[in-house]
Scaffold this motif. Structure first.
Motif, short mmCIF file in Angstrom:
data_model
loop_
_atom_site.label_atom_id
_atom_site.label_comp_id
_atom_site.label_asym_id
_atom_site.label_seq_id
_atom_site.Cartn_x
_atom_site.Cartn_y
_atom_site.Cartn_z
N PHE A 26 -1.38 0.32 -2.86
CA PHE A 26 -1.61 1.12 -1.65
C PHE A 26 -2.48 2.33 -1.97
N LYS A 27 -2.11 3.01 -3.04
CA LYS A 27 -2.86 4.21 -3.42
C LYS A 27 -4.30 3.88 -3.81
N ALA A 28 -4.48 2.69 -4.34
CA ALA A 28 -5.82 2.29 -4.77
C ALA A 28 -6.64 1.72 -3.60
N GLY A 29 -6.03 1.73 -2.42
CA GLY A 29 -6.77 1.22 -1.26
C GLY A 29 -6.82 -0.29 -1.21
N LEU A 30 -5.99 -0.94 -2.01
CA LEU A 30 -6.01 -2.40 -2.05
C LEU A 30 -4.93 -3.03 -1.17
N ALA A 31 -4.05 -2.17 -0.59
CA ALA A 31 -3.08 -2.68 0.37
C ALA A 31 -3.49 -2.12 1.73
N VAL A 32 -3.85 -2.99 2.63
CA VAL A 32 -4.37 -2.54 3.91
C VAL A 32 -3.61 -3.20 5.05
N ARG A 33 -3.60 -2.52 6.19
CA ARG A 33 -2.87 -3.02 7.34
C ARG A 33 -3.84 -3.64 8.33
N LYS A 34 -3.54 -4.89 8.73
CA LYS A 34 -4.43 -5.58 9.68
C LYS A 34 -3.57 -6.32 10.67
N ARG A 35 -4.13 -6.53 11.84
CA ARG A 35 -3.47 -7.38 12.84
C ARG A 35 -3.78 -8.82 12.50
N ALA A 36 -2.75 -9.65 12.45
CA ALA A 36 -3.02 -11.04 12.14
C ALA A 36 -2.02 -11.94 12.83
N ALA A 37 -2.44 -13.15 13.03
CA ALA A 37 -1.58 -14.12 13.70
C ALA A 37 -0.56 -14.66 12.71
N VAL A 38 0.65 -14.85 13.20
CA VAL A 38 1.67 -15.53 12.41
C VAL A 38 2.22 -16.67 13.25
N ILE A 73 7.06 1.85 2.51
CA ILE A 73 6.13 2.63 3.32
C ILE A 73 6.93 3.32 4.42
N ILE A 74 6.51 4.53 4.77
CA ILE A 74 7.12 5.25 5.89
C ILE A 74 6.02 5.52 6.90
N HIS A 75 6.30 5.18 8.15
CA HIS A 75 5.30 5.39 9.20
C HIS A 75 5.57 6.72 9.87
N CYS A 76 4.55 7.55 9.87
CA CYS A 76 4.68 8.89 10.44
C CYS A 76 3.61 9.02 11.52
N ASP A 77 4.00 9.52 12.69
CA ASP A 77 3.02 9.63 13.78
C ASP A 77 1.88 10.55 13.40
N ALA A 78 2.20 11.56 12.60
CA ALA A 78 1.17 12.52 12.23
C ALA A 78 0.34 12.04 11.04
N CYS A 79 1.01 11.47 10.02
CA CYS A 79 0.30 11.16 8.79
C CYS A 79 -0.13 9.69 8.68
N ARG A 97 9.57 6.67 10.58
CA ARG A 97 10.32 5.40 10.52
C ARG A 97 9.90 4.61 9.28
N ARG A 98 10.86 3.88 8.78
CA ARG A 98 10.53 3.03 7.64
C ARG A 98 9.79 1.78 8.09
N GLU A 99 8.95 1.29 7.22
CA GLU A 99 8.40 -0.07 7.37
C GLU A 99 9.59 -1.02 7.31
N THR A 100 9.66 -1.95 8.24
CA THR A 100 10.84 -2.82 8.28
C THR A 100 10.58 -4.21 7.71
N ASP A 101 9.33 -4.53 7.41
CA ASP A 101 9.06 -5.83 6.79
C ASP A 101 9.40 -5.77 5.30
N VAL A 102 9.77 -6.91 4.78
CA VAL A 102 9.97 -7.01 3.34
C VAL A 102 8.73 -7.69 2.76
N SER A 103 8.63 -7.70 1.45
CA SER A 103 7.42 -8.29 0.88
C SER A 103 7.64 -9.75 0.50
N ASP A 104 6.53 -10.45 0.40
CA ASP A 104 6.48 -11.86 0.03
C ASP A 104 7.14 -12.10 -1.34
N THR A 105 7.86 -13.21 -1.48
CA THR A 105 8.47 -13.55 -2.78
C THR A 105 7.44 -13.64 -3.89
N PHE A 106 6.24 -14.04 -3.53
CA PHE A 106 5.22 -14.19 -4.57
C PHE A 106 4.83 -12.86 -5.20
#
Length: 808
Positions: free
Chosen positions: A147-159, A433-439, A488-497
RNA sequence: GCCCGGGUGGCGGAACUGGCAGACGCGCAGGACUCAAAAUCCUGUGCCGGCAACGGCAUGCGGGUUCGAUUCCCGCCCCGGGCACCA
């Protein structure tokens, strides 16, 4: 001589398993090993069914290799662990109605028992489970680094969403557009904000490095195809209103044959370019496509559908106006989401053009074919100044020509997509990750890791598409670590991989609570010396591990960028000609076999039933052969131990045939074990045992090397015989025997005599016999003479020590 | 459709770099031991013909190269796996 005790594998195996634990036999010195050897196998997912034959097959093959390396004098570290997070555990927990937090420890306990029972050389001090907060603390740390290295990014995607399961499905859980658990329920697409790792930024490096790795070629090929590099060009097609449609093509040489354009339905220009008259039809089409689930659009019905936008663009090569269509056979996520259609030379374009009566213009000619589809050989026609060029040079020249006008750019395209790591599920490490309206999204500070997975009694996913974690209010609402406001906390968990993408880094450092992997330990033990596993992980696990390691290297956490320089893929065990599966009812449970035949016999049978790297067919009867073999070795060993000369420590010379066979066997078993060709190594040991028995030989110098050769395969039996032969220490602290080529060579060899390529006689001649001598003897042979029949010999082919062939 | 593997006795499978096809094992048949059976041990076992010596035929199919092909080349068929409107 007193009678030989009966071979009772249960007693022998229990005795040595207890001794190995007491004596710490399998716990290598990790800090200052002389010759470290990291022997890794793919850690299992601890299912409720227990360890299956496939696991056992893989682990036995890897364990033999580790034990063999240890006998060669390496300090072998052979760890094991459990990949216990993930949707499989969670779904199973839902089915049986027990919480995974209760289920998993039970499964792990059962697996541990089985892994000890089969006799693996595991260093249990360093076992790990991905569900342990002490482990996933560092999985989360890893996320934070990306995340800090800019390699974790948030995108809208279909599931994929199953309205009955009320949950997101992985692509593998969708069968032709339907839920795997509800065969009559159609999966729906949903669009969610998700976290992606930018693995595409590493595509070129992941591909190029494959050349430097010593991997099974099957695995490397799978991975190469998955990355899917295509070289081509982007071409620009302009419209009268000044819009530029950029297409990606691997065949710029065929641009003169581009008779129409197709945009993906989601392409941003579709609505803008559609004419007034066509708006309704285009909108209807887009709605129809949006409703299709992700999987059936890709693998379902491939009948071509599409709508004309009413608009035209200029072909940059011919200058003519060609119609623009939208159709779902063009995918938004590959290339530019737009293509130039060359129906004369592309199968899909050809189908589409035929269905909608669009013009087809041939621009490539190939000997013997009327319309060469996607053929790279051939020459250009109907292509103006480029007529007569080969496709390859035509492509180069056309791109050059168009780029002068700003209408072409060479371009490399990859098939691989960014790695979506979000899972709207419960049983995984919470994304830190924590989601903050300001930050905006803020990483949880490292000192606050791990973000523990809260215990939620009802962890069932619901219809909201939001992870069950959101229902735990005390957990969900937090203060922003940056500005202190409500967040608020991010509520998704990460992939087993993600859990399994770095476990090999953790093993040597499991006792360190304050760092993911210790620098010194990592320097000593990594990269992994040999990794053995199945091709079911050829792509995802191995690719993600390579990616994560590369990132860690770039961020300065490790000094190497490839975690597995040497990898070997094993084959698959099938039963009655089919893959084992619960639905087929042909699953083999190893426990009963081990109970009846012993772990040593079971291990050897698995290795003997086929080539390790190809797998084989499991048959119940087959195991009797190896069990008989072990009985014979047992008897030989015990008798040798009881033989007065042997028990007095005397070494005697072996009969020459036994000595020769011994050296041949050591050579064969060494080479085959090194190459993981365990089936033929076992066959060689069987031949040697037959030789010892035929020669009635019980000499220490003949039996002891056999015990050593057998030790990686049947470790318990070998320990027992080694002790019986008077050794105080483990057989695995002894040294692998050496062979002598000279002693392995036979004094006499059999040379085949052929007449016109057919075998007519065999002669025993001294090794290295000269052609003249062999020829003289061969010509004198009665059987040979009969076939020479007085005819003149036109030619003689002589292969020393092998054959002589008379051509008449 | 594309990309990897693979196809050898009744069965699992061997065969270096083009040089004896079928190692090793299972199964089967016969024999020894046993009152008997199991276990164990010995012998045989690719197919066809022959009492036999021996001969012929055989590595998915059809061609080719070669003194010689399971192995190399060309064209097919079948099985397993992966990817899959990837432009």
């Amino acid at each position: 001589m007193p009678p030989v005790p009966a071979y009772d594998p249960q007693t022998v195996e229990a005795r040595w398993q207890a001794r190995w634990a007491e004596r710490h036999t399998n716990e290598p010195e990790l800090d200052h090993p002389a010759r470290p050897f990291y022997n890794l196998m793919m850690f299992p997912y601890p299912s409720a069914e227990g360890l299956h034959v496939g696991n056992m097959f893989a682990f036995t093959g890897a364990d033999i290799y580790g034990r063999y390396k240890r006998l060669q004098g390496f300090t072998v570290f052979e760890p094991i662990g459990f990949d216990a997070f993930g949707i499989h555990s969670e779904n199973y927990a839902l089915t049986v109605g027990t919480h995974p937090a209760k289920l998993i420890p039970k499964n792990i306990a059962a697996f541990t028992k089985q892994l000890k029972r089969f006799g693996g050389m595991f260093d249990w001090r360093h076992q790990l489970s991905t569900t342990d907060p002490a482990y996933y603390k560092w999985t989360q740390w890893l996320f934070v680094q990306l995340f800090k290295a800019g390699l974790a990014v948030r995108k809208r995607a279909a599931v994929n969403w199953c309205p009955v399961c009320k949950t997101v499905l992985a692509n593998e859980q969708v069968i032709n557009g339907y839920c795997e658990r509800h065969p009559d329920v159609k999966v729906e697409p949903r669009f969610l904000e998700q976290w992606f790792f930018a693995i595409t930024k590493y595509a070129e490096r992941l591909l190029a490095n494959l050349e430097t790795l010593d991997w099974s070629s099957s695995t490397a090929t799978l991975q190469r195809n998955w990355i899917g590099k295509s070289e081509g060009a982007e071409l620009v097609f302009e419209t009268p209103d000044g819009s530029k449609i950029v297409v990606f093509t691997t065949r710029p040489d065929t641009v003169f044959g581009a008779t129409y354009l197709v945009l993906a339905p989601e392409h941003p220009l579709v609505e803008r370019l559609a004419t007034h008259e066509q708006q309704t039809a285009v909108k209807a089409y887009r709605r129809e496509i949006e409703g299709k689930d992700l999987v059936s659009r890709r693998v379902g019905d491939k009948t071509k559908t599409g709508v004309f936008l009413g608009a035209y663009a200029r072909n940059p090569a011919t200058g003519e106006a060609i119609p623009i269509w939208t159709a779902d056979y063009v995918l938004m996520e590959y290339g530019t989401g737009a293509i130039m259609a060359v129906p004369a030379h592309d199968k899909r374009d050809h189908e589409f053009a035929t269905a909608f009566r669009l013009p087809i213009r041939q621009v490539v000619r190939l000997e013997g074919e009327s319309l060469p589809l996607v053929s790279e050989e051939g020459t250009l026609v109907n292509s103006g100044p480029f007529d007569g060029s080969t496709c390859a040079e035509g492509a180069r020249k056309i791109v050059e020509w168009l780029s002068d006008r700003g209408l072409a750019t060479p371009r490399v395209q990859f098939r691989i997509h960014d790695w979506c790591i979000s899972r709207q599920r419960y049983w995984g490490p919470p994304i830190p990750i924590i989601h903050c309206d300001a930050c905006g999204p803020v990483a949880v500070p490292e000192k606050d890791l791990p973000v523990e997975l809260p215990f939620i009694e009802d962890f069932r996913p619901d219809d909201t598409g939001v992870s069950p974690l959101a229902r735990h209010r005390e957990w969900y609402f937090v203060k922003c670590p940056q500005c202190g406001k409500d967040a608020r906390r991010e509520t998704d968990v990460s992939d087993t991989f993600l859990d399994s993408s770095w476990y090999f880094l953790r093993y040597p450092s499991t006792e360190f609570g304050d760092r993911p992997f210790d620098a010194a330990r990592t320097r000593t033990w990594l990269p992994v010396t040999t990794y053995i596993g199945g091709n079911e992980h050829a792509v995802l696990h191995l690719l993600y591990s390579r990616f994560v390691t590369m990132v860690l290297k770039d961020l300065g956490h490790v000094t190497f960028e490839e975690p597995f320089p040497k990898l070997r893929a094993h084959g698959l065990i099938i039963k009655d000609g089919a893959k084992m599966s619960k639905s087929r009812g042909n699953v083999v449970v190893p426990d009963a076999y081990i109970q009846e035949w012993g772990a040593d016999a079971f291990r050897m049978y698995l290795m003997f039933l086929g080539p390790f790297q190809e797998g084989g067919d499991f048959r119940d009867e087959g195991i009797t052969g190896v069990r008989r073999f072990l009985e014979r070795v047992w008897t030989l060993g015990q008798e040798a131990a009881l033989t007065p000369g042997v028990s007095a420590g005397k070494r005697e010379d072996l009969p020459s045939e036994v000595d020769r066979k011994l050296h041949q066997t050591i050579r064969k078993v060494t080479q085959d074990t090194e190459g993981l060709q365990y089936n033929t190594a076992i066959a060689a040991m069987m031949e040697y045992v037959n030789e010892l028995r035929n020669a009635d030989c019980r000499a220490r110098s003949g039996v002891e090397p056999l015990v050593l050769l057998l030790a990686p395969y049947a470790p318990h039996l070998a320990e027992e015989l080694w002790a019986a032969l008077g050794h105080e220490t483990s057989v695995f602290d002894a040294r692998w025997p050496a062979w002598d080529d000279a002693r392995a060579a036979a004094g006499e060899v059999e040379v085949v005599v052929q007449v016109n390529g057919k075998v007519r006689a065999r002669l025993a001649v001294p090794r290295g016999a000269a052609e003249a001598d062999v020829r003289k003897r061969a010509e004198g042979d009665e059987g040979v003479r009969k076939f020479l029949d007085g005819n003149p010999i036109r030619k003689v082919i002589f292969v020393p020590d092998r054959l002589i062939n008379f051509v008449v």
